[in-house]
Design an enzyme around this catalytic site. Sequence first.
Site, short mmCIF file in Angstrom:
data_model
loop_
_atom_site.label_atom_id
_atom_site.label_comp_id
_atom_site.label_asym_id
_atom_site.label_seq_id
_atom_site.Cartn_x
_atom_site.Cartn_y
_atom_site.Cartn_z
N ASN A 12 2.55 0.58 -9.99
CA ASN A 12 1.74 0.07 -8.89
C ASN A 12 1.01 1.18 -8.15
OD1 ASN A 12 2.20 -3.05 -8.24
ND2 ASN A 12 4.07 -2.23 -9.10
N GLY B 94 0.85 -1.19 0.00
CA GLY B 94 0.00 0.00 0.00
C GLY B 94 0.88 1.23 0.00
N TYR B 95 0.24 2.36 -0.21
CA TYR B 95 0.96 3.62 -0.34
C TYR B 95 0.53 4.59 0.75
CZ TYR B 95 2.75 1.77 -4.59
OH TYR B 95 3.42 0.98 -5.48
N LEU B 96 1.53 5.05 1.52
CA LEU B 96 1.30 6.15 2.46
C LEU B 96 1.21 7.45 1.68
CD1 LEU B 96 3.80 5.03 5.23
CD2 LEU B 96 1.31 5.00 5.38
N GLU C 241 -3.23 4.65 2.00
CA GLU C 241 -4.35 5.10 1.18
C GLU C 241 -5.15 3.88 0.76
OE1 GLU C 241 -2.27 6.97 -2.05
OE2 GLU C 241 -1.62 8.65 -0.83
#
Length: 155
Positions: free
Chosen positions: A144, A28-30, A82
């Site tokens: 990604n 996942g992406y912060l 996110e």
Amino acid sequence: MIEIERKFLVKSEEYKKLAFAKNEIAQGYLNSNPERTVRIRIKGRKGFLTIKGKGNETGMSRLEWEKEIPFEEAKMLLNLCESGVISKMRYEVKFGNNVFEVDEFFSENQGLVIAEIELQSEDEAFEKPDWLGDEVTNNERYYNSYLSQNPFKNW
């Protein structure tokens, strides 16, 4: 460290028979801003924090900084990411003098399979296996971070 990488679509499942390693990945992406992505990844029972800079004009080179972090901390941080956590199986395939990392995506990105190869220079020659399809290195839709916000199923 500068990462030099090329990405390709995959046109057959032949890579699965050739793989010497296979790992389930959740990431996942912060921060999914293309100028500076901040990613949390769980690969098997290991956690990683990765920061990537914006790619150059060719899309092949960019700054990448990655550190292994404790698995439990990675799980907690994944919950802060996110929306749009990526789920995939990564196959590692040796071909010629290189290793291709082939990602088979699940969930919202089901049906997408991308192969990546890391190189020492942008003009380094390498052998291409028959199962390698069109190059998508400079196409942001296959990043990604983009897929986490704009899943393949919606294209």
